[in-house]
Design an enzyme around this catalytic site. Structure first.
Site, short mmCIF file in Angstrom:
data_model
loop_
_atom_site.label_atom_id
_atom_site.label_comp_id
_atom_site.label_asym_id
_atom_site.label_seq_id
_atom_site.Cartn_x
_atom_site.Cartn_y
_atom_site.Cartn_z
N LYS A 87 0.82 -1.21 0.00
CA LYS A 87 0.00 0.00 0.00
C LYS A 87 0.86 1.27 0.00
O LYS A 87 0.33 2.36 -0.24
CB LYS A 87 -1.02 0.00 1.14
N ASP A 88 2.17 1.14 0.23
CA ASP A 88 3.07 2.31 0.12
C ASP A 88 3.50 2.58 -1.32
O ASP A 88 4.06 3.63 -1.62
CB ASP A 88 4.34 2.10 0.97
N ARG A 145 -8.58 7.72 4.97
CA ARG A 145 -9.53 6.63 4.76
C ARG A 145 -10.10 6.14 6.09
O ARG A 145 -11.31 5.98 6.26
CB ARG A 145 -8.85 5.46 4.03
N ARG A 146 -9.20 5.90 7.04
CA ARG A 146 -9.67 5.39 8.34
C ARG A 146 -10.54 6.42 9.05
O ARG A 146 -11.56 6.08 9.63
CB ARG A 146 -8.46 5.00 9.21
N ARG A 180 1.52 10.51 13.31
CA ARG A 180 2.58 9.90 12.51
C ARG A 180 3.43 9.06 13.44
O ARG A 180 3.24 9.03 14.63
CB ARG A 180 3.48 10.99 11.88
N ARG A 218 3.21 5.11 18.13
CA ARG A 218 1.75 5.29 18.13
C ARG A 218 1.11 4.56 19.31
O ARG A 218 0.25 5.10 20.00
CB ARG A 218 1.16 4.79 16.81
N CYS A 238 -2.61 7.43 -1.50
CA CYS A 238 -2.98 6.81 -0.23
C CYS A 238 -3.58 7.83 0.71
O CYS A 238 -4.04 7.50 1.79
CB CYS A 238 -1.77 6.15 0.42
#
Length: 299
Positions: free
Chosen positions: A76-77, A122-123, A140, A146, A233
């Site tokens: 996905k990157d 998206r989330r 980030r 996180r 993305c």
């Protein structure tokens, strides 16, 4: 052989997994080479950095310079537009595609106004569609950083990819895994990509031993949706495809950032026509106003 990887715990763990699979299958010894990318050192939000490619270009530079033979990325990157200098020599069997909540309580049990951290539009859009009474905070940093924000009490919960948490052995921190019906994953989520120079045909043959055809057809369809919607993305696009060996089933959604409007469509077709299936589904989503929803994000 030298495998180029980002230096984060997540990246090196994923790369080592792939290296071990190659060694087990071929007997070839593989050495990991750590590379720092601009995306790793910048503190800016991913969407401000220009999206996906910020983690990729430094690894690709090392491929071109001949310092490494191949690289492993989180799929996905990778930008959806294929750079002709490189080839995706293998897409190994995909892991869990779903999003996971790390926190003190399940999502439904978080108190109104609770702070939920995620770096993904998206989330945020999809979480808002489920609960718009929570406070979504852009964050980030690597997974440890996180998770630390939850442990310290700075945030009540964060959302990360389940596959990544499993890979680095932090699955015990997961309070809840969101089902695909609740939160469509990012196109390619849970999949790893093995990339090398397109001129190295000997290497392409060697690396292709780990390619999983069902994973390849599924993520090809998902990424075709993303590409046809001309979204990176940073756009609130979710897509999930499953190849059962006969039929490729694809579902995709574009969700407004406030979570109030969405265009969600499904289609099915032959796995051999994954790219066309994705493009056609994106076209039907655009016909229903998906591009307008995405246009609203950029203003």
């Amino acid at each position: 052989m030298k495998l180029g990887t980002r230096r984060s715990l997540m990246a090196t763990t994923q790369s080592q997994m792939v290296a071990d699979l190659y060694t087990a299958k071929t007997g070839q010894e593989i050495e990991l080479v750590g590379i720092t990318t601009f995306g790793d050192v910048s503190k800016a939000q991913l969407s401000q950095l220009g999206g996906t490619g910020v983690f990729v270009s430094a690894l690709r530079d090392k491929l071109v310079e001949g310092e490494v033979d191949f690289a492993v990325h989180s799929l996905k990157d990778l930008p959806t537009k294929q750079d002709p200098r490189f080839v995706l020599a293998a897409l190994p069997e995909r892991h869990d595609v779903r999003d996971a909540l790390v926190g003190r309580a399940k999502f439904a049990d978080l108190a109104p106004g609770a702070k939920v951290g995620t770096g993904s539009p998206r989330r945020i859009a999809m979480l808002r569609a489920l609960r718009d009474d929570l406070h979504y905070v852009p964050i980030r940093g690597n997974a440890d950083t996180r998770i630390g924000k939850v442990t310290s009490g700075e945030l009540d919960a964060i959302v990360l990819a389940a596959a990544g948490l499993n890979r680095i052995g932090r699955q015990s921190e997961i309070a809840q895994v969101f089902e695909i019906e609740e939160m469509l994953p990012a196109p390619g989520q849970g999949a790893l990509a093995v990339e090398c120079l397109s001129t190295r045909s000997d290497l392409v043959d060697f690396l292709s031993v780990l390619d999983d055809p069902r994973t390849r057809s599924a993520v090809t369809a998902e990424r075709a949706v993303l590409s046809a919607l001309e979204a990176g993305c940073s756009a609130p696009v979710g897509a999930f495809a499953l190849d059962d060996g006969h039929t490729l089933n694809l579902t995709a959604a574009v969700v407004a950032l406030d979570g109030r409007h969405a265009v969600r469509k499904s289609a099915a077709g032959s796995p051999s026509e994954a790219m066309e299936l994705g493009r056609e589904l994106a076209a039907s989503m655009i016909a229903e106003g998906a591009d307008r929803l995405m246009g609203e994000q950029s203003h």
